[in-house]
Design a protein around this motif. Structure first.
Motif, PDB file in Angstrom:
ATOM      1  N   ARG A 179       0.825  -1.198   0.000  1.00  0.00           N
ATOM      2  CA  ARG A 179       0.000   0.000   0.000  1.00  0.00           C
ATOM      3  C   ARG A 179       0.857   1.245   0.000  1.00  0.00           C
ATOM      4  N   LYS A 230     -17.158  -2.114   0.192  1.00  0.00           N
ATOM      5  CA  LYS A 230     -16.099  -2.881  -0.471  1.00  0.00           C
ATOM      6  C   LYS A 230     -16.670  -4.015  -1.324  1.00  0.00           C
ATOM      7  N   TYR A 270      -6.496  -0.469   1.141  1.00  0.00           N
ATOM      8  CA  TYR A 270      -6.523   0.524   0.060  1.00  0.00           C
ATOM      9  C   TYR A 270      -5.288   1.427   0.142  1.00  0.00           C
ATOM     10  N   LYS A 296      -9.398   1.229  -5.620  1.00  0.00           N
ATOM     11  CA  LYS A 296      -9.084   0.770  -4.268  1.00  0.00           C
ATOM     12  C   LYS A 296      -8.239   1.817  -3.557  1.00  0.00           C
ATOM     13  N   SER A 297      -8.804   2.986  -3.420  1.00  0.00           N
ATOM     14  CA  SER A 297      -8.027   4.011  -2.736  1.00  0.00           C
ATOM     15  C   SER A 297      -8.917   4.935  -1.914  1.00  0.00           C
TER      16      SER A 297
END
Ligand SMILES: Nc1ncnc2c1ncn2[C@@H]1O[C@H](COP(=O)(O)OP(=O)(O)OP(=O)(O)O)[C@@H](O)[C@H]1O
Ligand SMILES: [Mg+2]
Length: 528
Positions: A179, A230, A270, A296-297
């Motif tokens: 990440r 999610k 994320y 995914k952030s």
């Protein structure tokens, strides 16, 4: 034998030199139009005898904003599969520098086998001609991979090999994924890749929901909300909504807003994009930054009330300043103009568009998180549902939060001082940050007992301080009120006196009038 070899090399050298000379002449003196014809036809001629097909994969293709995903996948695939065969490699360190990732250096070629078919991969970097000399890497350089294979394998390569590579590459990416914490604004004096304004470090914040001190019920609710988001890809598609969600975290300083963002990132796995609005030049740049974020952030804008003038106050202030500085000569004016050009021109509407405009749906699975200390200061349009879907208040430490902190910091589940602390926490406001600081052992000698005693003392002091402050405030308020009352009375008194004065004045005028009247009448009488 040695002599023969030497002769051969000399010959090769001179042939190469002549070829290069001819090529240079060709480049310099052949007219451009003819040159493109020449290249076209020479390619055709070569095509007749040269049986290989080449495919190029650019990092940034044409007018695209985003880095090509295929390029990234190929890069990962080749890094994983070719490092034993290639002779010139580039090394990047990953995770705690324990292991290294090797990738192909520029202009290095490797081969790959796929179902018995041999293909060649070469990495290239083209630097456009630039007359200025610079120590720093050119920002316009283009990287690309070229794949070459025999034309009889065309079908196999285009149908299965390419998708195999992309799949494998993506698989490896997921496995190696680390990440990242991105930020904008660090690039101002940075001569690296200017295509993207984001620069990153590895995201290593250890906060989790387990270590986050807050009411367990509220915590559970947030966790459920995140999970639902999610896993909600199909749901969002079904209801026709972009797959993103906005959170507004508000509360006094030190109540865990930033900590919660880290906990969210760790929970969801994320990346985090910490957006510094003040260093975004304008709305266009803001949009570019948005498009450059990955799926995914979590996109974070901290202290949203401070980072932008979202209420139009700045304009007023500036106007006032202008009025003040009239006649001060050109120097302050110039300074002001310079300051203005450095200031961000992002507007509220630009920001609203960033959050839920059409562009916000490029890619998906994004959380947008705002934090603020003053929720009332924000424009209602900014925080309405749909933009900021969930509002979370982080507040002063309650007993439940304290228990989490005690468990984290002291490994204590219960203690004889807990009852007293519960009582004190009910009466005083202390932020989790302060509670944490108080119960953190300051030396090896301090045990849980001492730390909790410290906290009790601190809470009592805070209570005492708050009481004193309240008393002082009450006193000030009373004084203020007394002052106001006195003023009021004074005013009333003055008014009364004025009234009396006026009345007496009018009375005297009336009396005078009577005289005149009498006088007239006397006169009249006389005349009569
Ligand atoms: N709810 C909490 N749970 C655990 N630790 C907390 C909590 N709140 C604060 N802390 C501790 O206090 C420190 C400061 O908290 P944090 O930076 O999250 O506050 P903040 O709300 O973001 O403050 P600010 O509004 O000033 O940005 C953190 O390093 C963390 O250790
Ligand atoms: Mg913070």
């Amino acid at each position: 034998m040695m002599v023969g070899m030497g002769e051969m090399w000399t010959k090769v050298g001179s042939i190469m030199a002549s070829l290069m000379f001819v090529y240079a002449m060709f480049q310099q003196y052949f007219p451009y139009q003819f040159r493109s014809y020449f290249t076209k036809y020479s390619n055709k001629v070569v095509g007749l005898v040269y049986p290989y097909i080449q495919i190029t994969f650019n990092e940034y293709s044409g007018d695209r904003f985003k880095r090509s995903e295929v390029f990234t996948a190929i890069q990962t695939y080749l890094s994983a599969n070719s490092s034993e065969r290639a002779r010139r490699l580039k090394a990047h360190d990953i995770k705690d520098s324990k292991s290294l990732v090797l990738s192909l250096d520029d202009n290095e070629e490797v081969t790959d086998d796929f179902q018995g078919v041999k293909v060649w991969w070469t990495s290239y970097k083209s630097v456009p001609k630039n007359n200025t000399f610079s120590w720093y890497p050119n920002s316009d350089e283009k990287k690309y991979y070229r794949l070459a294979f025999h034309r009889r394998h065309r079908d196999l390569i285009t149908s299965s090999y390419l998708s195999h590579i992309v799949q494998e590459g993506k698989g490896i990416e997921v496995k190696n994924r680390q990440r990242k914490l991105y930020t904008n604004g660090a690039n101002e004096n940075w001569y690296g890749d200017k295509r993207t304004k984001w620069s990153h470090v590895l995201f290593e914040h250890p906060a989790t929901f387990d270590t986050l001190a807050m009411d367990p019920k509220k915590k559970k609710e947030i966790i459920n909300d995140l999970l639902k988001f999610k896993n909600g890809k199909e749901y969002y598609a079904k209801v026709g909504k972009a797959w993103k969600r906005g959170y507004l975290l508000y509360g006094p300083p030190g109540t865990g807003k930033s900590t919660m963002i880290s906990a969210m990132a760790n929970f969801l796995d994320y990346d985090v994009y910490d957006l510094e609005l003040t260093s975004v030049k304008d709305n266009t740049e803001l949009r570019k930054l948005l498009i450059d974020t990955s799926n995914k952030s979590i996109i974070v804008i901290e202290d949203i009330d401070c980072s932008l003038d979202l209420t139009g106050q700045r304009k007023k202030e500036k106007e006032k300043k202008k009025g003040d500085e009239e006649g001060k000569g050109p120097v302050p004016k110039m300074a002001e103009e310079l300051e203005d050009t450095n200031k961000s021109k992002v507007t509220l509407s630009g920001l609203l568009n960033f959050i839920d405009g059409i562009w916000s749906a490029c890619g998906g699975e994004r959380l947008i998180v705002f934090t603020t200390n003053y929720v009332d200061k924000l424009d209602p349009a900014l925080i309405r549902r749909g933009r900021m879907d969930k509002h979370i208040e982080l507040s002063y430490c309650c007993f439940e939060s304290f228990k989490v902190l005690a468990r984290n910091y002291l490994d204590v589940e219960s203690h004889r001082l807990f009852a007293e602390i519960e009582h004190l926490l009910g009466e005083t406001n202390m932020t989790p940050a302060d509670v944490a600081e108080n119960i953190m052992p300051k030396s090896d000698e301090e045990d849980a007992d001492m730390c909790l005693k410290n906290l009790v003392a601190a809470l009592e002091k805070a209570k005492e301080d708050a009481k004193k402050k309240a008393e002082e405030e009450a006193k000030l308020k009373a004084e203020e009120e007394a002052k106001l009352k006195a003023e009021e009375e004074e005013k009333l008194k003055a008014e009364k006196e004025e009234k009396v004065e006026k009345e007496s004045e009018t009375n005297s005028v009336k009396e005078n009038g009577k005289c005149t009247c009498n006088g007239t009448s006397a006169k009249e009488v006389k005349e009569n």
